[in-house]
Design an enzyme around this catalytic site. Structure first.
Site, PDB file in Angstrom:
ATOM      1  N   GLU A 101       0.807  -1.178   0.190  1.00 22.18           N
ATOM      2  CA  GLU A 101       0.108  -0.001  -0.001  1.00 22.18           C
ATOM      3  C   GLU A 101       0.683   1.202   0.147  1.00 22.18           C
ATOM      4  O   GLU A 101       1.773   1.163   0.483  1.00 22.18           O
ATOM      5  CB  GLU A 101      -0.923  -0.049   1.147  1.00 22.18           C
ATOM      6  N   ASP A 102       0.067   2.265  -0.604  1.00 21.35           N
ATOM      7  CA  ASP A 102       1.084   3.726  -0.428  1.00 21.35           C
ATOM      8  C   ASP A 102       0.722   4.291   0.809  1.00 21.35           C
ATOM      9  O   ASP A 102       1.812   4.827   1.536  1.00 21.35           O
ATOM     10  CB  ASP A 102       0.673   4.459  -1.643  1.00 21.35           C
ATOM     11  N   ASP A 105      -4.637   5.457   5.897  1.00 19.80           N
ATOM     12  CA  ASP A 105      -5.264   6.448   6.508  1.00 19.80           C
ATOM     13  C   ASP A 105      -6.287   6.062   7.476  1.00 19.80           C
ATOM     14  O   ASP A 105      -6.135   5.632   8.713  1.00 19.80           O
ATOM     15  CB  ASP A 105      -5.613   7.322   5.474  1.00 19.80           C
ATOM     16  N   PHE A 154      -2.428  16.213   3.993  1.00 20.48           N
ATOM     17  CA  PHE A 154      -2.612  15.383   2.720  1.00 20.48           C
ATOM     18  C   PHE A 154      -1.218  15.681   2.170  1.00 20.48           C
ATOM     19  O   PHE A 154      -0.518  16.720   1.923  1.00 20.48           O
ATOM     20  CB  PHE A 154      -3.758  16.273   1.945  1.00 20.48           C
ATOM     21  N   ARG A 167       2.544  12.339  -8.845  1.00 17.93           N
ATOM     22  CA  ARG A 167       2.781  11.139  -8.539  1.00 17.93           C
ATOM     23  C   ARG A 167       4.268  11.046  -8.969  1.00 17.93           C
ATOM     24  O   ARG A 167       5.156   9.909  -8.159  1.00 17.93           O
ATOM     25  CB  ARG A 167       2.203   9.797  -9.353  1.00 17.93           C
TER      26      ARG A 167
END
Ligand code: 5GP
Length: 180
Positions: A101-102, A105, A154, A167
């Site tokens: 996963e990046d 959250d 964020f 990205r």
């Protein structure tokens, strides 16, 4: 955030990320070195792509790789909903699965995906995430390896986007709305 944004200094530089990725790979190599099973590396598109490819370069194990794509919605219920946009096509039964996963959250996506993959009868399911944002957590999720714990901001870069941009940045940056 909906309007224009600006990026400050990197929260994580490319060097910091690369050296952490290398040490995560060492840990993962150590865990699975004597498993006697293939490692199925399952990459969550699109955000985890950059992280996964860099990690894979340092894995010295017998691996197979596939991709899936999911999106999560925070509905009225506390569990939220996850929709699978593409699924893996590779067989994973009897293998060890490493879900990449990046960022974790709320934890909804990772929890849902762990359960989804466990349904395919793998020998085990482990989770590695580049970033962990514990302040956003809605459900408890078992993270086996996390690159960095980050504050309630964020972030973009190194796979993470804002409206599909950023990205390709080699570092991770906090994105803030431009104050007019
Ligand atoms: P979850 O809330 O289910 O744990 O994470 C779902 C997804 O939300 C992540 O895979 C990622 O795509 C997105 N996300 C969560 N926090 C951030 C953030 O700070 N920046 C970006 N670009 N995406 C995020």
């Amino acid at each position: 955030m909906t309007g224009p944004i600006e990026l400050a200094d990197p929260l994580l530089t490319a060097n910091q990320i690369q050296s952490r990725v290398r040490s995560l790979a060492d840990d993962i190599n150590g865990t699975f070195a004597n498993s006697g099973r293939r490692l199925s590396v399952i990459v969550v598109l699109k955000g985890a792509c950059f992280f996964a490819i860099d990690l894979l370069r340092h894995l010295t194990l017998d691996v197979q790789v596939d991709f899936l794509r999911a999106s999560s919605y925070l509905g009225a219920g506390s569990t939220g909903e996850v929709r699978l946009l593409y699924d893996i096509t590779m067989a994973i039964a009897g293998t060890d699965v490493l879900l990449v996963e990046d960022i974790v959250d709320t934890g909804l996506t990772a929890t849902w995906l762990r359960r989804h993959l466990a349904g395919r009868s793998p020998a085990s399911v482990h989770l590695v995430t580049l970033l962990d944002k514990p302040s956003g957590r809605r459900v408890d999720v078992n993270i086996d390896w996390s690159g960095f714990t980050i504050p309630d901001e964020f972030v973009v870069g190194y796979g993470l986007d804002y409206d599909e941009a950023f990205r390709n940045l080699p570092g991770v940056y906090v994105a803030r709305e431009v104050q007019e």
